[in-house]
Design a protein around this motif. Structure first.
Motif: not given
Length: 394
Positions: A214-226
């Protein structure tokens, strides 16, 4: 064209076989009994032995060898059990390769060396309650907000969910419809907003955790963009290698089933002689051997052609859809037939949980579901033959 292993491959096979057969059988029984994954201390042993970096770049701590080398190692682990082989599968042919192919250099340096050392596990979060085979229906959303990507949605059938440290999460960016909007980000397990459902209870695959994410407003760094929107085709190409890994997991299970059946039929006696002396048993064993060898040849062909080094024709260095789909589909169907035959020739012993054959049957069945069903592979094969994709929606 040749059909023998080179010196490096033979050495890798011997090292993997020696390690797997001496260190892992007792652990495999424990993982099956307790339904728990490979423990962290053993995972680090895998890393120390180099088994988690065979075909990963030397720049990130891997050996930099070919995909065929990796699959040769994977088969030896899969002969023991799917559970003990699963970390090798994920590292050498699964989601780690997506990070390696498409992630930023910073992301690669953060994730891949840890995986190779056996200090981190990467899983894939792709399927959803209403999007599996029809992947372009996925509803998990991602929106870019400055230096972060905010993800919302639910993922299902994620092998490793709850146990793995990182998740290659497929999502739809900025409301863009269809395949054009699909990309992937890496979500770390401890990121706020990430939670997991109950542990799935499967027919097989004990020791390989699976649960909803479950992913609820999960904020990840832009560096994590694949891969951002528009990269759906590139992401799908990575599955050429995953299909070969999937096929090799089935191959290892089937090869072990054949080995067990050969040993049993030569020691088990009936009517005053070993049952291998009966022609009906001989036919079963011969059919099992033909199926196993044919699957291995198809898998090795797919990997060898990807390793050929033609960068212009194959810029990502991955097995083709045609080669990998044929290898996966054949292996998926083969392992079901071979393990079923193994249960049959061993009779009551094959059906007993005291012996590994019934577990091989249960674990073997899963590979024709995981990673794209056998029916999907046949559609891929037909599409390659006629030179166009088929529209399943009209």
């Amino acid at each position: 064209m040749h059909f023998t292993l080179n010196e490096t491959q033979a050495s890798l096979q011997d090292a993997a076989r020696t390690f797997a057969r001496s260190e892992l059988p007792a652990l495999a029984r424990e993982l099956e009994r307790d339904d728990r994954p490979v423990p962290s201390d053993m995972l680090r042993r895998y890393g120390e032995m180099g088994f988690l970096g065979i075909n990963l770049p030397q720049a990130h701590g891997g050996m930099g060898l070919g995909h065929l080398d990796a699959l040769i190692v994977l088969e030896e682990f899969a002969r023991i059990s799917a559970a003990v082989a699963f970390p090798v599968f994920e590292a050498l042919t699964g989601p780690v390769r997506i990070v390696e192919l498409f992630g930023s250099e910073a992301l690669k340096q953060r994730i891949i060396p840890r995986v190779i050392r056996g200090e981190g596990i990467v899983a894939i979060a792709m399927s959803e309650p209403d999007a599996g085979t029809a992947l372009t229906d996925l509803a998990t959303t991602a929106r870019t907000e400055g230096n972060t990507v905010v993800v919302n949605g639910t993922k299902r059938w994620s092998s490793g969910a709850g146990h793995s440290d990182h998740y290659v999460t497929w999502c739809r960016f900025d409301g863009i419809e269809g395949a054009r909007g699909i990309g992937a980000v890496l979500v770390d397990r401890d990121t706020p907003g990430v939670s997991f459902g109950k542990r799935e209870e499967m027919m097989g695959f004990r020791g390989i955790p699976s649960a909803d994410i479950y992913l609820e407003d999960v904020a990840v760094p832009l560096d994590n963009l694949i891969a951002g929107p528009g990269r759906f085709g590139d992401l799908m190409r990575a599955f050429g290698l995953e299909r070969c890994g999937n096929a090799t997991m089935g191959l290892g299970i089937a090869a072990a089933a054949l080995e067990d059946a050969l040993e049993y039929t030569q020691s088990r006696r009936a009517f005053g002689k070993p049952i291998v002396d009966f022609q009906a048993v001989q036919m079963q064993l011969a059919d099992m051997a033909m199926q196993v060898d044919a699957a291995r040849l198809l898998i090795h062909r797919a990997a060898a052609q990807a390793d050929s080094g033609d960068e212009e024709a194959n810029p990502f260095g991955l097995p083709s859809t045609y080669d990998s789909s044929i290898a996966k589909c054949f292996s998926n169907e083969m392992v079901r037939k071979v393990t079923q035959a193994g249960v049959q020739v061993m009779g009551g012993y094959g059906y007993s949980k005291e012996y590994a054959m019934e577990q091989r049957l249960r674990d073997g069945f899963a590979w024709g579901i995981a990673g794209g069903t056998t029916d999907v592979q046949k559609t891929n094969i037909a599409a390659s033959l006629v030179g166009r994709r088929f529209n399943q929606r009209t």
